[in-house]
Enzyme design. Structure first.
Site, PDB file in Angstrom:
ATOM      1  N   LYS A 118      60.923  18.835  31.559  1.00  0.00           N
ATOM      2  CA  LYS A 118      60.962  20.304  31.491  1.00  0.00           C
ATOM      3  C   LYS A 118      61.116  20.783  30.049  1.00  0.00           C
ATOM      4  CE  LYS A 118      64.094  20.173  34.704  1.00  0.00           C
ATOM      5  NZ  LYS A 118      64.812  19.952  35.913  1.00  0.00           N
ATOM      6  N   HIS A 166      69.979  21.675  26.321  1.00  0.00           N
ATOM      7  CA  HIS A 166      70.131  21.471  27.767  1.00  0.00           C
ATOM      8  C   HIS A 166      71.500  20.846  28.023  1.00  0.00           C
ATOM      9  CE1 HIS A 166      68.987  20.711  31.930  1.00  0.00           C
ATOM     10  NE2 HIS A 166      69.691  19.605  31.802  1.00  0.00           N
ATOM     11  N   ARG A 182      65.014  14.666  46.033  1.00  0.00           N
ATOM     12  CA  ARG A 182      66.164  13.836  45.630  1.00  0.00           C
ATOM     13  C   ARG A 182      67.464  14.435  46.123  1.00  0.00           C
ATOM     14  NH1 ARG A 182      65.808  14.133  39.613  1.00  0.00           N
ATOM     15  NH2 ARG A 182      67.741  12.963  39.641  1.00  0.00           N
ATOM     16  N   ASP A 231      58.338  17.514  38.941  1.00  0.00           N
ATOM     17  CA  ASP A 231      59.811  17.536  38.933  1.00  0.00           C
ATOM     18  C   ASP A 231      60.337  18.513  39.969  1.00  0.00           C
ATOM     19  OD1 ASP A 231      62.533  17.058  37.833  1.00  0.00           O
ATOM     20  OD2 ASP A 231      62.361  19.202  37.432  1.00  0.00           O
ATOM     21  N   SER A 283      63.516  13.959  34.666  1.00  0.00           N
ATOM     22  CA  SER A 283      63.583  15.325  35.184  1.00  0.00           C
ATOM     23  C   SER A 283      63.963  16.303  34.065  1.00  0.00           C
ATOM     24  CB  SER A 283      64.613  15.354  36.313  1.00  0.00           C
ATOM     25  OG  SER A 283      64.922  16.663  36.679  1.00  0.00           O
TER      26      SER A 283
HETATM   27  N1  URA Z   1      69.303  18.353  35.996  1.00  0.00           N
HETATM   28  C1  URA Z   1      67.948  18.215  36.105  1.00  0.00           C
HETATM   29  O1  URA Z   1      67.193  19.071  35.671  1.00  0.00           O
HETATM   30  N2  URA Z   1      67.482  17.102  36.727  1.00  0.00           N
HETATM   31  C2  URA Z   1      68.276  16.143  37.224  1.00  0.00           C
HETATM   32  O2  URA Z   1      67.782  15.173  37.756  1.00  0.00           O
HETATM   33  C3  URA Z   1      69.673  16.301  37.095  1.00  0.00           C
HETATM   34  C4  URA Z   1      70.156  17.423  36.474  1.00  0.00           C
END
Ligand code: URA
Length: 414
Positions: free
Chosen positions: A186, A81, A167, A160, A182
Site C-alpha cells: 500500500k 505507517h 486473513r 491486499d 500488506s
Molecule cells: N496492517 C496492514 O495493513 N496489514 C496487515 O497485515 C497488518 C496490519
C-alpha cells in the site's frame, strides 16, 4: 499452473517463485482462485514462513495488482505507517507538520479493527470529513496544501484489500511475510521518496513482545530496501496508551492540543522522532537532531494547526476547536501504591464496549466515547484518587468497560 500445487509446495516447506505468487494473486483478484484456496495458501505461509526473496516477490505482486498514485508535484513525497496501537494519533499531527516543510504527504490510511484505533475513524469524528477521495481529488489537494489523509481507492492494491479481509476471518493475520507485503504494497503505491514505519510492541500492540516487533521491523526495512524504497523504522513502546486520550473524538482533541504546541510530551516526542528521518532523507535537515529542533519550532509556530484546518476543510469537514465528547465519569484507585500495569488489550476492549471501536467489519462507531488516562506507569497513587475518566453515551457499555478497565489496572502496594 495449478493453485493446489502451489499450496502443496508451501505446505512442504518449498520456496515459491515470483511466477507462482503472481499466478495465485492475479487469480485471486479476478476470481479464478477461490477464497478457500487463497485461505489455505495464507495458512501455509503463516505456518511455514517465507524467505526474504519470497516476501519481496509477494510484496511486489501485491503492489502491482493495482495502480500507484501519480506524482502531482515536484516536491519530495513522504509518509509514515504505524502497526497500530492505543491512543496513537501521531498521523494527524505528522502529515500537516511535514507539509509545512514543503513535503507532500499522501497518507492512505485504514480503519480500526480489533483493539487498535484507525486514523480514518478518528478523522470521521470531525463532522462531514470525507475519507473517500479519488485520485484526482488527492492530486488536487496535494498540489494545494501538500497533505491528505484518506482511504485507499478501490484500484490501489486490490489483492491486499481482498486478502486482508480473508486473513481477518481465517486466523492468518499474524504472519511476518503477509503483514510485510500488506503494509508495504500500500505504501509503495503512494510513489514515495521516503517512508518511516512505527513498529509497536507491548500489551496494546499487535506484536506483544519486543522480539516479535523487531522481526517485523527487520522484514519491513529489508523488503522496503529491496523495492528501492528509502525505508526507516522506529520501535515504540505500547505498554500503555500513547498520551492521555483513547477514542476517536478524544484523540482528535488531543492532536489539536499538540498542534497548538501543548498536549502530552510522549505524543509530541514520537511525532517528532518519526518525522526527523524523513526530513533528513529529503534534504530538509542535515541531521536528525537538527530536524528535531526545526520540527519542534514549527509545531510551536501554529502553522501546522492552520495546515490541519485547511486539510479538514478541503475534505469537506467542519473544523472545530474541540469535538464534543460524551458524559464523563471517573474510576478511582482501589488502593495506595505504584501503577504497574495498564493492560492494553483490556483497555482496547473497553473502548469497543463503549461503542468506540468495532468487533466486526462495518459496525458503526460512536465518535464521542473514549477515555482519558489520568495516571502513567510508575506513578505513585493514593486510594480513592481518580485514575481514568470514561466518556460514555447513555450508559452504553459502561458496566462492561468499568470491569475491563479495573481488570487492566495493577497497583503494586508499597
Ligand atoms: N496492517 C496492514 O495493513 N496489514 C496487515 O497485515 C497488518 C496490519
Amino acid at each position: 499452473m495449478l493453485a493446489s500445487s502451489i499450496i502443496a509446495k508451501k505446505r512442504d516447506h518449498e520456496k515459491l517463485s515470483r511466477e507462482e505468487i503472481e499466478f495465485i494473486l492475479n487469480g485471486f483478484v479476478d476470481g479464478t482462485v477461490p477464497d478457500y484456496q487463497m485461505s489455505a495458501l495464507a495458512m501455509a505461509i503463516l505456518c511455514r514462513g517465507m524467505d526474504s526473496e519470497e516476501i519481496a516477490n509477494l510484496t511486489y505482486c501485491m503492489w502491482k495488482s493495482g495502480i500507484s498514485l501519480n506524482r502531482s508535484t515536484d516536491r519530495p513525497r513522504v509518509d509514515k505507517h504505524s502497526t497500530g496501537g492505543l491512543g496513537d494519533k501521531t498521523s494527524l499531527i505528522l502529515a500537516p507538520l511535514l507539509a509545512c516543510f514543503d513535503l507532500d504527504v499522501p497518507m492512505l490510511s485504514g480503519r480500526g479493527l480489533g483493539i487498535t484505533g484507525g486514523t480514518l475513524d478518528k478523522l470521521e469524528a470531525i463532522e462531514g470529513f470525507r475519507c473517500d477521495l479519488n485520485q484526482s481529488e488527492i492530486d488536487r489537494q496535494l498540489r494545494s496544501i501538500g497533505c491528505v489523509i484518506t482511504g485507499t481507492t478501490p484500484d490501489i492494491t486490490p489483492a491486499d484489500r481482498k486478502l486482508y479481509a480473508l486473513r481477518d476471518v481465517t486466523g492468518t493475520v499474524p504472519s511476518v511475510a503477509l503483514i510485510t507485503a500488506s503494509i508495504l504494497s500500500k505504501k509503495l503505491a503512494e510513489s514515495l521518496d521516503a517512508l518511516v514505519l512505527d513498529v509497536k510492541f507491548g500489551t496494546g500492540a499487535f506484536m506483544q513482545t519486543y522480539d516479535a516487533a523487531q522481526a517485523l521491523s527487520d522484514s519491513l526495512v529489508r523488503t522496503g530496501q529491496q523495492m528501492r524504497q528509502k525505508t526507516f523504522s522506529i520501535m515504540s513502546d505500547m505498554n500503555q496508551p500513547l498520551g492521555r486520550m483513547v477514542g476517536n473524538g478524544c484523540e482528535v482533541n488531543e492532536s489539536l492540543d499538540v498542534l497548538r504546541g501543548s498536549g502530552p510530551v510522549p505524543v509530541r516526542e514520537l511525532t517528532l522522532q518519526l518525522s526527523a528521518p524523513l526530513m533528513v532523507a529529503t534534504g530538509r535537515a542535515e541531521t536528525e537532531p537538527q530536524a528535531m529542533v526545526m520540527l519542534s519550532k514549527k509545531l510551536d509556530s501554529g502553522e501546522p494547526l492552520d495546515r490541519f484546518q485547511k486539510m479538514v476543510e478541503y475534505q469537506s469537514g467542519k473544523f472545530v476547536d474541540a469535538i464534543p465528547l460524551a458524559t464523563a465519569s471517573v474510576l478511582k484507585c482501589p488502593r495506595t501504591g505504584t501503577i504497574e500495569n495498564l493492560h492494553g488489550q483490556l483497555i482496547g476492549q473497553a473502548v469497543i464496549e463503549l461503542g468506540g471501536g468495532r468487533s466486526k467489519l462495518g459496525d458503526p462507531i460512536d465518535h464521542s466515547v473514549g477515555m482519558e488516562f489520568l495516571v502513567r506507569l510508575g506513578d505513585k497513587v493514593n486510594e480513592g484518587q481518580p485514575w481514568v475518566r470514561i466518556f460514555c453515551n447513555a450508559g452504553r457499555g459502561l458496566a462492561e468497560a468499568t470491569a475491563l478497565l479495573n481488570r487492566g489496572l495493577t497497583i503494586q502496594g508499597d
